[in-house]
Design a protein around this motif. Structure first.
Motif, PDB file in Angstrom:
ATOM      1  N   ALA A  42       0.754  -1.022   0.033  1.00  0.00           N
ATOM      2  CA  ALA A  42      -0.027   0.136  -0.092  1.00  0.00           C
ATOM      3  C   ALA A  42       0.722   1.059  -0.117  1.00  0.00           C
ATOM      4  CB  ALA A  42      -0.808  -0.080   1.161  1.00  0.00           C
ATOM      5  N   GLY A  43       1.940   1.226   0.629  1.00  0.00           N
ATOM      6  CA  GLY A  43       2.749   2.422   0.575  1.00  0.00           C
ATOM      7  C   GLY A  43       3.944   2.641  -0.360  1.00  0.00           C
ATOM      8  N   GLY A  44       3.730   1.771  -1.430  1.00  0.00           N
ATOM      9  CA  GLY A  44       4.638   1.909  -2.663  1.00  0.00           C
ATOM     10  C   GLY A  44       6.208   1.820  -2.156  1.00  0.00           C
ATOM     11  N   ALA A  45       6.639   0.648  -1.413  1.00  0.00           N
ATOM     12  CA  ALA A  45       7.706   0.549  -0.931  1.00  0.00           C
ATOM     13  C   ALA A  45       8.768   0.297  -2.175  1.00  0.00           C
ATOM     14  CB  ALA A  45       7.980  -0.578   0.205  1.00  0.00           C
ATOM     15  N   GLU A  46      10.225   0.220  -1.887  1.00  0.00           N
ATOM     16  CA  GLU A  46      11.056   0.083  -2.992  1.00  0.00           C
ATOM     17  C   GLU A  46      11.136  -1.343  -3.684  1.00  0.00           C
ATOM     18  OE1 GLU A  46      15.855   0.117  -3.752  1.00  0.00           O
ATOM     19  OE2 GLU A  46      15.214   0.496  -1.538  1.00  0.00           O
ATOM     20  N   ILE A  47      10.955  -1.426  -4.915  1.00  0.00           N
ATOM     21  CA  ILE A  47      10.808  -2.784  -5.575  1.00  0.00           C
ATOM     22  C   ILE A  47      12.174  -3.482  -5.638  1.00  0.00           C
ATOM     23  CG2 ILE A  47      10.141  -3.932  -7.528  1.00  0.00           C
ATOM     24  CD1 ILE A  47       8.128  -1.845  -7.935  1.00  0.00           C
ATOM     25  N   THR A  48      12.376  -4.631  -5.143  1.00  0.00           N
ATOM     26  CA  THR A  48      13.565  -5.404  -5.114  1.00  0.00           C
ATOM     27  C   THR A  48      13.272  -6.725  -5.739  1.00  0.00           C
ATOM     28  OG1 THR A  48      13.361  -6.373  -2.759  1.00  0.00           O
ATOM     29  CG2 THR A  48      14.294  -4.040  -2.938  1.00  0.00           C
ATOM     30  N   SER A  49      14.540  -7.527  -5.793  1.00  0.00           N
ATOM     31  CA  SER A  49      14.059  -8.840  -6.462  1.00  0.00           C
ATOM     32  C   SER A  49      13.370  -9.853  -5.446  1.00  0.00           C
ATOM     33  CB  SER A  49      15.546  -9.388  -6.465  1.00  0.00           C
ATOM     34  OG  SER A  49      16.199  -9.598  -5.174  1.00  0.00           O
ATOM     35  N   HIS A  50      13.153  -9.475  -4.181  1.00  0.00           N
ATOM     36  CA  HIS A  50      12.334 -10.182  -3.122  1.00  0.00           C
ATOM     37  C   HIS A  50      11.105  -9.782  -3.128  1.00  0.00           C
ATOM     38  CE1 HIS A  50      16.306 -12.042  -1.658  1.00  0.00           C
ATOM     39  NE2 HIS A  50      16.584 -10.635  -1.505  1.00  0.00           N
ATOM     40  N   ASN A  51      10.595  -8.668  -3.658  1.00  0.00           N
ATOM     41  CA  ASN A  51       9.129  -8.375  -3.370  1.00  0.00           C
ATOM     42  C   ASN A  51       8.691  -7.939  -4.682  1.00  0.00           C
ATOM     43  OD1 ASN A  51      10.212  -5.471  -4.114  1.00  0.00           O
ATOM     44  ND2 ASN A  51       9.913  -4.999  -1.931  1.00  0.00           N
ATOM     45  N   GLU A  52       9.391  -8.056  -5.751  1.00  0.00           N
ATOM     46  CA  GLU A  52       8.991  -7.637  -7.145  1.00  0.00           C
ATOM     47  C   GLU A  52       7.680  -8.469  -7.605  1.00  0.00           C
ATOM     48  OE1 GLU A  52      10.641  -7.334 -11.765  1.00  0.00           O
ATOM     49  OE2 GLU A  52      11.709  -8.506 -10.272  1.00  0.00           O
ATOM     50  N   ARG A  53       7.511  -9.538  -7.350  1.00  0.00           N
ATOM     51  CA  ARG A  53       6.479 -10.699  -7.670  1.00  0.00           C
ATOM     52  C   ARG A  53       5.166 -10.209  -7.038  1.00  0.00           C
ATOM     53  NH1 ARG A  53       9.873 -13.442  -4.363  1.00  0.00           N
ATOM     54  NH2 ARG A  53       8.825 -14.642  -2.617  1.00  0.00           N
ATOM     55  N   TRP A 109      -1.897 -20.662  -5.683  1.00  0.00           N
ATOM     56  CA  TRP A 109      -1.693 -19.961  -6.797  1.00  0.00           C
ATOM     57  C   TRP A 109      -0.394 -19.275  -6.809  1.00  0.00           C
ATOM     58  CZ3 TRP A 109      -0.297 -15.260  -9.038  1.00  0.00           C
ATOM     59  CH2 TRP A 109      -1.025 -14.927 -10.056  1.00  0.00           C
ATOM     60  N   MET A 110      -0.064 -18.947  -5.552  1.00  0.00           N
ATOM     61  CA  MET A 110       1.161 -18.064  -5.557  1.00  0.00           C
ATOM     62  C   MET A 110       2.505 -19.154  -5.798  1.00  0.00           C
ATOM     63  SD  MET A 110       0.795 -15.198  -2.574  1.00  0.00           S
ATOM     64  CE  MET A 110       0.509 -16.466  -1.311  1.00  0.00           C
ATOM     65  N   ALA A 111       2.315 -20.322  -5.139  1.00  0.00           N
ATOM     66  CA  ALA A 111       3.484 -21.300  -5.310  1.00  0.00           C
ATOM     67  C   ALA A 111       3.563 -21.820  -6.703  1.00  0.00           C
ATOM     68  CB  ALA A 111       3.059 -22.575  -4.217  1.00  0.00           C
ATOM     69  N   VAL A 112       2.563 -21.731  -7.649  1.00  0.00           N
ATOM     70  CA  VAL A 112       2.745 -22.290  -8.960  1.00  0.00           C
ATOM     71  C   VAL A 112       3.062 -20.952  -9.857  1.00  0.00           C
ATOM     72  CG1 VAL A 112       1.488 -23.330 -10.779  1.00  0.00           C
ATOM     73  CG2 VAL A 112       1.305 -24.133  -8.542  1.00  0.00           C
ATOM     74  N   PHE A 113       2.434 -19.821  -9.713  1.00  0.00           N
ATOM     75  CA  PHE A 113       2.400 -18.784 -10.636  1.00  0.00           C
ATOM     76  C   PHE A 113       3.391 -17.726 -10.473  1.00  0.00           C
ATOM     77  CE2 PHE A 113      -1.616 -20.842 -11.567  1.00  0.00           C
ATOM     78  CZ  PHE A 113      -1.472 -21.297 -12.821  1.00  0.00           C
ATOM     79  N   TYR A 114       3.634 -17.488  -8.995  1.00  0.00           N
ATOM     80  CA  TYR A 114       4.665 -16.305  -8.711  1.00  0.00           C
ATOM     81  C   TYR A 114       5.989 -16.917  -9.470  1.00  0.00           C
ATOM     82  CZ  TYR A 114       1.830 -13.225  -5.959  1.00  0.00           C
ATOM     83  OH  TYR A 114       1.194 -12.114  -5.650  1.00  0.00           O
ATOM     84  N   SER A 115       6.820 -15.716  -9.680  1.00  0.00           N
ATOM     85  CA  SER A 115       8.052 -16.167 -10.190  1.00  0.00           C
ATOM     86  C   SER A 115       9.018 -16.562  -8.821  1.00  0.00           C
ATOM     87  CB  SER A 115       8.848 -14.910 -11.269  1.00  0.00           C
ATOM     88  OG  SER A 115       8.573 -13.713 -10.513  1.00  0.00           O
ATOM     89  N   HIS A 116       9.882 -17.150  -8.736  1.00  0.00           N
ATOM     90  CA  HIS A 116      10.662 -17.523  -7.639  1.00  0.00           C
ATOM     91  C   HIS A 116      12.054 -17.541  -8.022  1.00  0.00           C
ATOM     92  CE1 HIS A 116       7.210 -18.484  -5.153  1.00  0.00           C
ATOM     93  NE2 HIS A 116       6.739 -19.281  -6.171  1.00  0.00           N
ATOM     94  N   SER A 117      12.937 -17.316  -7.120  1.00  0.00           N
ATOM     95  CA  SER A 117      14.582 -17.320  -7.632  1.00  0.00           C
ATOM     96  C   SER A 117      14.796 -18.552  -8.040  1.00  0.00           C
ATOM     97  CB  SER A 117      15.303 -16.873  -6.251  1.00  0.00           C
ATOM     98  OG  SER A 117      15.124 -17.794  -4.912  1.00  0.00           O
TER      99      SER A 117
END
Length: 244
Positions: A42-53, A109-117
């Motif tokens: 909600a606060g528009g935090a900085e987008i990183t490789s850990h939260n991009e998805r 859904w998140m386990a299957v469709f979110y991009s993971h490292s």
């Protein structure tokens, strides 16, 4: 005699408010983590490789956090004996079923469709799928026994299993605190081990509770039959004939 038997039964079933308190405390870490994730989105935090998805597709994770929070907090009170068999228990159940299904299905859904490292591993994905499908299956079976069979004993057992599986995230967080403090972020193999161990621990405890509840119910029924037999000696004989 009947009144005395009911009094003894009531004394054996105290309002164990310590149980929901413990379950809520167990769920606090994932709940607080989820609240921080929602605030981040909600606060528009900085987008990183850990939260991009999460920023790319915020609806599933938001639904998962909200539904899991409702399921964890409200579901804890379903384990209070004083509330079972009352209207509150049934009303809460109508909220918990969709909340539990939403939490499990959004997690799948998140386990299957979110991009993971790249190092997240197929083993962890497979384990999460097992946990998610097990929770969905337990809720569906609980509904089946309640609605179609009117078997409240099996309904209670399957709903207990579903809650135990859903609460595995709290147990996982509790187990992983020590290793994270000592060695930092755990590797993928250790993560798989902790996730699996948390699910096994919770299901084992759930099975213990289910069997203990069944033994207590059988003991109470036996004592009631014995009490009735003292008042009316032919009662046991009629009871046996009626069940042939």
């Amino acid at each position: 005699m009947k009144t005395e038997a009911r009094r003894r039964q009531t004394r054996r079933k105290p309002a164990l408010w310590g149980v929901p308190t413990g379950l809520i405390l167990l769920s606090l870490t994932p709940i607080l983590g989820g609240a921080m994730r929602l605030a981040e989105l909600a606060g528009g935090a900085e987008i990183t490789s850990h939260n991009e998805r999460f920023f790319e597709s915020p609806v599933p994770v938001s639904l998962h956090i909200i539904s899991a929070t409702v399921y964890s907090l409200l579901g804890a009170f379903q384990f209070v004996p004083a509330l079972r068999g009352r209207r509150w228990h049934r009303i809460a159940g109508r909220i918990l079923v969709p909340a539990g299904l939403a939490a499990a299905l959004s997690g799948l859904w998140m386990a299957v469709f979110y991009s993971h490292s790249a190092d997240s591993g197929a083993a962890l994905l497979f384990l999460r799928l097992i946990i998610g499908f097990s929770m969905v299956s337990s809720i569906v079976l609980g509904l089946f026994y309640a609605i179609r069979r009117r078997d409240l004993v099996r309904h209670s057992a399957w709903m207990t299993r579903a809650y135990a599986i859903g609460a595995a995230a709290g147990t996982e967080a509790l187990i992983i605190i020590g290793p994270e403090i000592l060695a930092g972020q755990p590797g993928i193999r250790f993560q798989v081990l902790i996730t699996g161990a948390a699910a096994v621990i919770n299901v084992t405890v759930a099975e213990y509770v289910i069997h203990r509840r069944a033994r207590a119910a059988a003991r109470i029924e036996t004592e009631q039959l014995a009490t009735e037999a003292l008042v009316e000696p032919t009662y046991v004989g009629r009871h046996i004939l009626n069940h042939r």
